[in-house]
Design an enzyme around this catalytic site. Structure first.
Site, PDB file in Angstrom:
ATOM      1  N   GLU A  52      67.311 -19.260  23.269  1.00  0.00           N
ATOM      2  CA  GLU A  52      65.886 -19.512  23.501  1.00  0.00           C
ATOM      3  C   GLU A  52      65.729 -20.991  23.845  1.00  0.00           C
ATOM      4  O   GLU A  52      65.911 -21.866  23.001  1.00  0.00           O
ATOM      5  CB  GLU A  52      65.039 -19.185  22.276  1.00  0.00           C
ATOM      6  CG  GLU A  52      63.553 -19.345  22.589  1.00  0.00           C
ATOM      7  CD  GLU A  52      62.672 -19.563  21.360  1.00  0.00           C
ATOM      8  OE1 GLU A  52      61.444 -19.367  21.471  1.00  0.00           O
ATOM      9  OE2 GLU A  52      63.193 -19.953  20.306  1.00  0.00           O
ATOM     10  N   ASP A  58      67.506 -18.053  18.350  1.00  0.00           N
ATOM     11  CA  ASP A  58      66.172 -18.650  18.286  1.00  0.00           C
ATOM     12  C   ASP A  58      66.255 -20.178  18.326  1.00  0.00           C
ATOM     13  O   ASP A  58      67.193 -20.783  17.810  1.00  0.00           O
ATOM     14  CB  ASP A  58      65.513 -18.187  16.977  1.00  0.00           C
ATOM     15  CG  ASP A  58      64.099 -18.672  16.811  1.00  0.00           C
ATOM     16  OD1 ASP A  58      63.247 -18.304  17.640  1.00  0.00           O
ATOM     17  OD2 ASP A  58      63.837 -19.428  15.853  1.00  0.00           O
ATOM     18  N   ASP A  87      59.155  -0.301  10.745  1.00  0.00           N
ATOM     19  CA  ASP A  87      60.505  -0.417  10.194  1.00  0.00           C
ATOM     20  C   ASP A  87      61.550   0.088  11.187  1.00  0.00           C
ATOM     21  O   ASP A  87      61.221   0.511  12.304  1.00  0.00           O
ATOM     22  CB  ASP A  87      60.609   0.332   8.864  1.00  0.00           C
ATOM     23  CG  ASP A  87      60.036   1.748   8.926  1.00  0.00           C
ATOM     24  OD1 ASP A  87      60.165   2.388   9.995  1.00  0.00           O
ATOM     25  OD2 ASP A  87      59.454   2.203   7.921  1.00  0.00           O
ATOM     26  N   ASP A 132      57.093   0.686   2.533  1.00  0.00           N
ATOM     27  CA  ASP A 132      56.027  -0.198   3.017  1.00  0.00           C
ATOM     28  C   ASP A 132      55.887  -1.444   2.137  1.00  0.00           C
ATOM     29  O   ASP A 132      55.624  -2.544   2.627  1.00  0.00           O
ATOM     30  CB  ASP A 132      54.693   0.547   3.063  1.00  0.00           C
ATOM     31  CG  ASP A 132      54.653   1.573   4.188  1.00  0.00           C
ATOM     32  OD1 ASP A 132      55.573   1.576   5.023  1.00  0.00           O
ATOM     33  OD2 ASP A 132      53.690   2.364   4.227  1.00  0.00           O
TER      34      ASP A 132
END
Length: 616
Positions: free
Chosen positions: A364, A335, A170, A149
């Site tokens: 994109e 992207d 995750d 974490d």
């Protein structure tokens, strides 16, 4: 004998000490070598290594390995970099070789590995209209490994109370829920970027990459990601990787020691992009607007990469190829495609398809009209001579018309008119169609929390032409509006201690189960619906907010009726569609399982859809 034994032992110690010295010196001299390894048998024999180390440009470089040629040693303005051009012949054997660095009496070597290129199982484009893509923001989906974490090598630590913070989802959390994906019926996973984003804040989204070759340790390891892909394939599913060429993160290692001033698009003061995608294709664009789009920064923590620099363009192209070969992914979503240098992007597309013919790559392309999008999905050169080589675009034109159509007081003629513009595309059937993603308000929020309209939007998205994609959580009625941190909300049940587990039927509300099962029914029927996978589209002009269209092959025919109106039609006549119904006398309605013994009329309630598999 004792004398010779001592001499031999002394010689061994000297050699061992020298080896340790060389290894230590190598570690001290070289801080980065990228790509970290490569493969033999690649279609393109060329490989360019980025070498980074203190004053490394002052060293002579040599190597000796059968089939590997050092063609050129490139120096740049920063003496801490070298770019080595290698050629790897077709018959080169896998193995390791030493790259030798010498200067005066200094000498050290670096061991580089060549692996054998794998034979890809997929012939032709891996991801097709037969698939349904499920988009996941990994940090917000499920926390499968609580030990990562917060990690020592990254700055931002876990803070689930912060909408813009790290929540702990995750790769293992994704892998723990293959049963959910299989039940729902999706075939392809697309994860928002999982690579390292070492930023002090707001790093969870993944788009500020600080190491293009390393999985963020809060999400897992490179091996974890590779295992995700391999497990997906064993289960008959596919994986798309989200990649970013326009920018990196401010925490990227090279930001402290740029290879050259033109590695980034730099301004006298911080200058943000105008985010006007259409400037890249506008024939009348001003140079200032064009520069703002292509050279302005996304944010202060996202330096803008300058792909006019050939070394950087090659670096990014090789990074894509490295991930395809290393992990075995089935596709790439690129992207902010119109933002970087468009000629470099065209070069990227050509390089990927040269190495992996028909590989699925979706750009994109955020623009509201089909005419804007067609600049990137065109089967011929544009009027300015530009050829994009893109084989799939994100169909924002259809997305916006879909939201208008199913929104309050909307008319479904919006999608009819948008589809009627498909003539501008090279291949509209390869467009990625969607009704939600990580960058917009949740679908239910945009539709004024009208669940029936959400269901209609799902029917359309999953049965129209193109490759459909849905966003995680829309199937259980997540409804947040932006800012982004709220839209990318945690999936209930993905964390120990959550008040409910929406991955299970018992953890969902009755209304959530109704929608989940509705979508599940379509998706699992769709897996074998050749009329949707390979069929043509014929649609009829909507009348009174009712839209009828057919997806058909020579042997299969599916009729879709969407009643977007507030009116019930107990006996909705099918006479108008007799040309498309020719040769068929009955059908089965997929959503209810009911049989239709004739095709004269159907019972059509307000705000409902029918998916009818026709039969003779």
């Amino acid at each position: 004998m004792k004398f010779y034994a001592k001499r031999l032992l002394l010689l061994f110690v000297m050699v061992l000490s020298t080896s340790f010295f060389c290894l230590a010196q190598e570690k001290e001299m070289l801080t980065h070598v990228e790509p970290p390894f490569w493969w033999t048998g690649m279609t393109n024999p060329d490989l360019q290594l980025l070498i980074h180390g203190k004053n490394i440009a002052s060293f002579e470089v040599s190597l000796q390995y059968p089939g590997v040629q050092l063609k050129k040693i490139n120096k740049v303005e920063n003496a801490n970099y070298l770019f080595l051009d290698l050629s790897i012949s077709k018959n080169t054997k896998p193995g390791t070789f030493s790259i030798e660095f010498t200067k005066d009496k200094q000498r050290f070597s670096y061991t580089y590995q060549l692996k054998e290129k794998k034979k890809r199982a997929q012939v032709g484009q891996a991801i097709t209209p037969a698939d349904v893509i499920y988009l996941i923001t990994p940090d917000r989906f499920a926390n499968g490994d609580t030990t990562n974490d917060s990690t020592e090598d990254t700055q931002e630590k876990l803070n689930r109370t912060n909408d813009d913070g790290r929540h702990g989802g995750d790769i293992k959390g994704v892998m723990d829920h293959f049963g959910y994906f299989e039940e729902l019926g999706v075939t392809t996973l697309w994860l928002n970027p999982f690579l390292e984003n070492d930023q002090p804040t707001y790093s969870y989204h993944g788009y500020a990459i600080s190491d293009f070759y390393k999985t963020d340790t809060r999400l897992g390891t490179n091996d974890n990601y590779k295992n995700l892909v391999e497990t997906s394939h064993k289960k008959g599913m596919k994986v798309i990787m989200d990649q970013v060429f326009n920018h990196c993160g401010a925490g990227h290692w090279w930001m402290n020691d740029l290879p050259s001033k033109d590695w980034l698009n730099q301004w006298d003061t911080f200058t943000r992009s105008n985010f006007t995608n259409i400037a890249a294709s506008d024939p009348y664009v001003s140079s200032s607007d064009f520069d703002l789009l292509t050279k302005g920064w996304f944010d202060i923590n996202m330096p803008d990469l300058n792909l006019e620099n050939d070394f950087l363009a090659t670096y990014m192209i090789q990074n894509s190829i490295w991930w395809v070969e290393y992990s075995g992914i089935d596709g790439i979503r690129l992207d902010t495609y119109p933002y970087p240098n468009k000629h470099a992007m065209s070069r990227w597309m050509k390089a990927l398809t040269q190495e992996y013919p028909d590989f699925y790559m979706v750009a994109e392309t955020w623009a509201e009209r089909a005419s804007y999008l067609s600049y990137w999905n065109n089967d011929k050169a544009n009027k300015d001579g530009y050829v994009s080589n893109v084989n799939s675009i994100s169909d924002y034109a259809l997305y916006y018309s879909l939201i208008r159509a199913f929104g309050k007081d909307g008319n479904i003629e919006e999608v009819y008119k948008t589809l009627a513009e498909d003539f501008v595309y090279g291949n509209p059937g390869n467009n990625k169609v969607f009704n939600g993603n990580h960058d917009v308000d949740r679908l239910l929020a945009l539709l004024d929390e009208d669940v029936e309209k959400l269901k209609l939007s799902m029917v359309f998205t999953l049965t129209t032409r193109g490759i459909p994609q849905i966003y995680y959580g829309d199937e259980i009625l997540m409804k947040n509006k932006r800012p982004d941190g709220k839209v990318r909300q945690d999936f209930p049940g993905g964390w120990k201690g959550d008040s409910r587990n929406a991955f299970t039927e018992s953890g969902r509300t009755p209304k959530e189960n109704e929608v989940f099962n509705y979508i599940k029914t379509i998706l699992n029927w769709r897996k074998n619906a050749k009329s949707i996978h390979k069929g043509k589209l014929t649609h009829y002009q909507p009348v009174d907010n009712v839209y009828v269209y057919f997806r058909y092959t020579n042997v299969e025919n599916t009729m879709i009726i969407i009643n977007n109106s507030d009116k019930d039609y107990p006996t909705f006549s099918l006479e108008r569609f007799e040309k498309s119904l020719e040769g068929y006398s009955k059908g089965k309605e997929i959503l209810t399982g009911k049989s239709l013994e004739n095709l004269q009329n159907v019972n059509l309630s307000k705000h409902t859809a029918l998916i009818i598999d026709l039969s003779k």
